[in-house]
Design a protein around this motif. Structure first.
Motif, PDB file in Angstrom:
ATOM      1  N   GLN A  53      17.583  21.804  52.977  1.00 29.51           N
ATOM      2  CA  GLN A  53      18.397  22.439  54.011  1.00 29.51           C
ATOM      3  C   GLN A  53      18.740  23.875  53.678  1.00 29.51           C
ATOM      4  O   GLN A  53      19.309  24.585  54.496  1.00 29.51           O
ATOM      5  N   GLY A  54      18.442  24.289  52.443  1.00 32.86           N
ATOM      6  CA  GLY A  54      18.788  25.646  52.041  1.00 32.86           C
ATOM      7  C   GLY A  54      20.247  25.779  51.662  1.00 32.86           C
ATOM      8  O   GLY A  54      20.744  26.885  51.466  1.00 32.86           O
ATOM      9  N   THR A  55      20.966  24.640  51.551  1.00 34.74           N
ATOM     10  CA  THR A  55      22.386  24.722  51.200  1.00 34.74           C
ATOM     11  C   THR A  55      22.607  24.771  49.690  1.00 34.74           C
ATOM     12  O   THR A  55      23.677  25.173  49.259  1.00 34.74           O
ATOM     13  N   VAL A  94      30.935  22.410  41.654  1.00 36.19           N
ATOM     14  CA  VAL A  94      30.165  22.459  42.900  1.00 36.19           C
ATOM     15  C   VAL A  94      29.418  21.150  43.114  1.00 36.19           C
ATOM     16  O   VAL A  94      29.338  20.630  44.229  1.00 36.19           O
ATOM     17  N   GLU A 109      21.328  26.750  47.479  1.00 35.90           N
ATOM     18  CA  GLU A 109      21.589  28.143  47.098  1.00 35.90           C
ATOM     19  C   GLU A 109      22.980  28.575  47.526  1.00 35.90           C
ATOM     20  O   GLU A 109      23.674  29.262  46.789  1.00 35.90           O
ATOM     21  N   MET A 110      23.369  28.155  48.726  1.00 40.18           N
ATOM     22  CA  MET A 110      24.662  28.600  49.239  1.00 40.18           C
ATOM     23  C   MET A 110      25.823  28.048  48.416  1.00 40.18           C
ATOM     24  O   MET A 110      26.809  28.742  48.197  1.00 40.18           O
ATOM     25  N   ILE A 111      25.710  26.793  47.957  1.00 42.80           N
ATOM     26  CA  ILE A 111      26.833  26.252  47.189  1.00 42.80           C
ATOM     27  C   ILE A 111      26.801  26.749  45.745  1.00 42.80           C
ATOM     28  O   ILE A 111      27.844  26.986  45.158  1.00 42.80           O
ATOM     29  N   MET A 112      25.607  26.936  45.196  1.00 37.55           N
ATOM     30  CA  MET A 112      25.543  27.441  43.831  1.00 37.55           C
ATOM     31  C   MET A 112      26.013  28.895  43.766  1.00 37.55           C
ATOM     32  O   MET A 112      26.360  29.399  42.708  1.00 37.55           O
ATOM     33  N   LEU A 113      26.010  29.555  44.888  1.00 37.17           N
ATOM     34  CA  LEU A 113      26.422  30.957  44.968  1.00 37.17           C
ATOM     35  C   LEU A 113      27.946  31.089  44.975  1.00 37.17           C
ATOM     36  O   LEU A 113      28.477  32.194  44.903  1.00 37.17           O
ATOM     37  N   ALA A 114      28.653  29.978  45.060  1.00 40.20           N
ATOM     38  CA  ALA A 114      30.116  30.042  45.064  1.00 40.20           C
ATOM     39  C   ALA A 114      30.609  30.509  43.696  1.00 40.20           C
ATOM     40  O   ALA A 114      30.001  30.194  42.674  1.00 40.20           O
ATOM     41  N   GLN A 157      19.581  19.052  49.859  1.00 41.57           N
ATOM     42  CA  GLN A 157      20.274  20.338  49.986  1.00 41.57           C
ATOM     43  C   GLN A 157      19.338  21.494  49.703  1.00 41.57           C
ATOM     44  O   GLN A 157      19.488  22.573  50.245  1.00 41.57           O
ATOM     45  N   ARG A 158      18.374  21.213  48.842  1.00 38.96           N
ATOM     46  CA  ARG A 158      17.369  22.246  48.599  1.00 38.96           C
ATOM     47  C   ARG A 158      16.565  22.440  49.888  1.00 38.96           C
ATOM     48  O   ARG A 158      16.294  23.559  50.296  1.00 38.96           O
ATOM     49  N   LEU A 200      16.040  26.889  42.757  1.00 40.26           N
ATOM     50  CA  LEU A 200      17.128  26.562  43.677  1.00 40.26           C
ATOM     51  C   LEU A 200      16.630  26.494  45.110  1.00 40.26           C
ATOM     52  O   LEU A 200      17.150  25.764  45.933  1.00 40.26           O
ATOM     53  N   ALA A 201      15.601  27.283  45.388  1.00 42.81           N
ATOM     54  CA  ALA A 201      15.056  27.292  46.740  1.00 42.81           C
ATOM     55  C   ALA A 201      13.754  26.511  46.753  1.00 42.81           C
ATOM     56  O   ALA A 201      13.239  26.129  45.710  1.00 42.81           O
TER      57      ALA A 201
END
Ligand SMILES: Nc1ncnc2c1ncn2[C@@H]1O[C@H](COP(=O)(O)OP(=O)(O)O)[C@@H](O)[C@H]1O
Ligand SMILES: [Mg+2]
Lengths: 256, 326
Positions: free
Chosen positions: A82-84, A98, A86-91, A79-80, A253-254
């Motif tokens: 795919q860049g996802t 998460v 960050e997107m899920i931790m941003l929820a 997920q790191r 995260l990234a």
């Protein structure tokens, strides 16, 4: 209510995403056959039917464990990638909510390994699937999968922070197999492993399954397994909150 | 609603620390953002314009809670980004360019469903909201296909739909048009403009001057981690007033020749941009000095293409600001 719904949908979709990976599919096709074969050749000499089934179950649980271990580490790493991540931790959610669907999903896809190992054992080697307590076996299997998923959560806390999480995953695969008695009974292991085994949820999960397979008091083991799992959940939740903050400070995260 | 500003950044700084090597660990430090201060009004479309490595992404991640500032502070809709993380996250959307950030083996619909759950869109609103957004970004009808088969532009549009699921007050767009074809980029600009006109605050980063010029109410030019200029596009354009620009296409210009151009009387700035085999030299001079013949003399012996002398554009103003920072 909405949180439960989110966890359920999240788990299903992550299971979908994981099980569609070509790598996962290849592993899923090969590993259970190998495990069933191993189980049979290790225990055939003893000549006892139920030992054979027990060995197949043990091998299957090892499959679930591998799936959780590499899944929890691998899923977060991928997920790191795919860049996802960050997107899920941003929820706007607690970090534990998460990550939990991901680790439970790895347990769920791992269940396939357990079932497939039994199926191949039956098909190739004619292992008779006569469980001492069939109902207890099903319950124990579900508990075992959830327990491993929650244990994975604890591991995931480490994996969010470490960029080279795979290294850790690699070193944990075999020791936990061995120590928790998934394949050989704990009693044949050196005594210093006993305390470690006693706190691993895998030990009690494997034991419950073994008892359900060849007879024994299943429920105490199931209870202890659940208890340790809840502890894992609490610890995992705490450390994930801490870890999320550290990851934001350390920029992990990234990828870059 | 409390604060009058959607975004307030106050002397934001961010240093990346990294350790490389196991045996002889070497510590490296990158000061990516060095004291950035600005405010964005509610409903404003604000541009952060700068070359690669200027610190745009870092600034966005400081504002959207993905990174904690090394020092300084920021507020989004009046909430502190470091301490009131969840309050901030409820109100923001984040979209970045490129094709990462989606679950490739899931369909667009599954991606949106998952993020709708995660971002707390009420179950009874999800269906309608997802359909609305698929329509908005032109993916209706393709939503059941797996994302791995999507083109760059389609992924980008799905990204935008995802970022808008929970109807955020503030939208962070990090180089959304990167790698998208010109037609898709124009569509994208229209979508962004529409959003801003309906009251969403947008912070957009880009390294395309034209994009910032077309869309933004105000632009902050950032280079080397700090803001070099801030104003409306018209105000920035004035930065290049009193200048003249000579553009020369050339092949194989040595570094020394470019340095020599910079020292010519009347020359203010020079820039070189590689365009495939050829290089585009841009020479800014005072408007009353004609440097073209001097420039050509310095470049004697080098193969040249088109030579052009013209009035400065906003792009030139940007070049002037950025190269003054270097
Ligand atoms: N995770 C990181 N670790 C170390 N350095 C980084 C990291 N992310 C960005 N940088 C560096 O910080 C600077 C600013 O990067 P960035 O904010 O991504 O710029 P931009 O988005 O304007 O291209 C660059 O020099 C980049 O190399
Ligand atoms: Mg960037």
């Amino acid at each position: 209510m909405n949180t439960l719904r989110m966890l359920a949908i999240g788990t299903l979709l992550h299971a979908k995403q994981i099980s569609r990976s070509p790598f996962e599919i290849a592993i899923a096709l090969v590993v259970p056959v190998v495990q069933a074969t191993l189980a049979v050749y290790l225990f055939r000499s003893s000549g006892e039917q139920h030992r054979l089934l027990e060995a197949a179950v043990g091998a299957g649980v090892m499959g679930v464990w591998s799936s959780v271990l590499f899944g929890s580490g691998g899923a977060i790493q991928s997920q790191r990638w795919q860049g996802t991540l960050e997107m899920i931790m941003l929820a706007p959610r607690r970090p534990v909510l998460v990550i939990l669907p991901i680790t439970i999903a790895t347990g769920l896809t791992g269940t396939y390994a357990l079932l497939a190992t039994l199926a191949w054992g039956r098909l190739l080697y004619g292992i008779r699937l006569d469980f001492a307590h069939p109902v207890a076996f099903v319950v124990a299997a579900v508990v075992c999968v959830v327990a491993l998923g929650l244990f994975g959560l604890l591991l995931a806390a480490t994996f969010v922070l470490m960029r080279n999480a795979n290294a850790l995953a690699n070193t944990l695969e075999y020791p936990v197999w061995l120590v928790s008695g998934m394949l050989v009974p704990i009693t044949v292991l050196p005594s210093w492993t006993a305390p470690i085994a006693a706190v691993l949820p895998t030990t009690w999960g494997a034991r419950a399954l073994r008892e359900a397979t060849s007879g024994g008091p299943v429920w105490p083991s199931v209870g202890i397994c659940l208890g340790i799992s809840l502890l894992c959940l609490a610890l995992g939740a705490l450390s994930l909150t801490h870890v999320e903050r550290r990851a934001r400070a350390a920029a992990t995260l990234a990828l870059a | 609603m409390g604060s009058t500003y959607a975004i307030e950044a106050d002397d934001l700084r961010r240093t990346y620390r990294a350790r490389t090597g196991w045996l002889k660990p070497k510590r490296t430090e990158v000061e990516a953002v060095r004291g950035v201060t600005f405010t964005v009004g509610r409903g404003e479309l604000f541009g952060l314009l700068g070359p690669n490595g200027a610190g745009k992404t870092t600034t966005i991640k400081l504002l959207n809670t993905l990174l904690i500032p090394t020092s300084g502070s920021a507020r989004v809709c009046g909430h502190d980004v470091e301490r009131e993380t969840r309050e901030v996250r409820r109100r923001i959307g984040y979209v970045f360019g490129g094709d990462r950030g989606l679950y490739d083996r899931l369909s667009a619909l599954d991606n949106l469903r998952y993020f709708a759950e995660l971002y707390g869109v009420a179950p009874r609103d999800q269906k309608r909201r997802i359909a609305e957004l698929l329509d908005l970004v032109g993916l209706a009808g393709r939503e059941r296909e797996r994302v791995e088969g999507y083109s760059r532009g389609m992924r980008q549009r799905l990204h935008i739909a995802r970022g808008l699921l929970h109807s955020p007050d503030v939208l962070f767009l990090d180089e959304p048009s990167i790698g998208v074809d010109p037609v898709a980029a124009r569509e994208l600009r229209r979508t962004v403009a529409d959003l801003a006109s309906t009251g969403t605050t947008v912070l957009l980063t880009t390294h395309y001057m034209a994009e910032a010029d077309e869309l933004c109410d105000r632009i902050a030019v950032i280079a080397d981690g700090s803001i070099q200029a801030l104003g409306t596009p018209a105000e920035l354009r004035r930065r290049a007033e009193g200048r003249r620009v000579v553009e020369v296409e050339a092949y194989g210009v040595p570094e020394s020749a470019v340095d020599a151009l910079r020292d010519l009387p009347g020359v203010r700035e020079t820039a070189v941009e590689a365009r495939g085999a050829l290089q585009l030299l841009t020479v800014h001079s005072d408007a009353h000095v004609d440097v073209q013949s001097d420039v050509l003399r310095e470049l004697a012996g080098i193969r040249l293409g088109r030579v052009d002398s013209r009035e400065p554009t906003l792009e030139d103003a940007y070049v002037a600001i950025v190269s003054a920072a270097a």
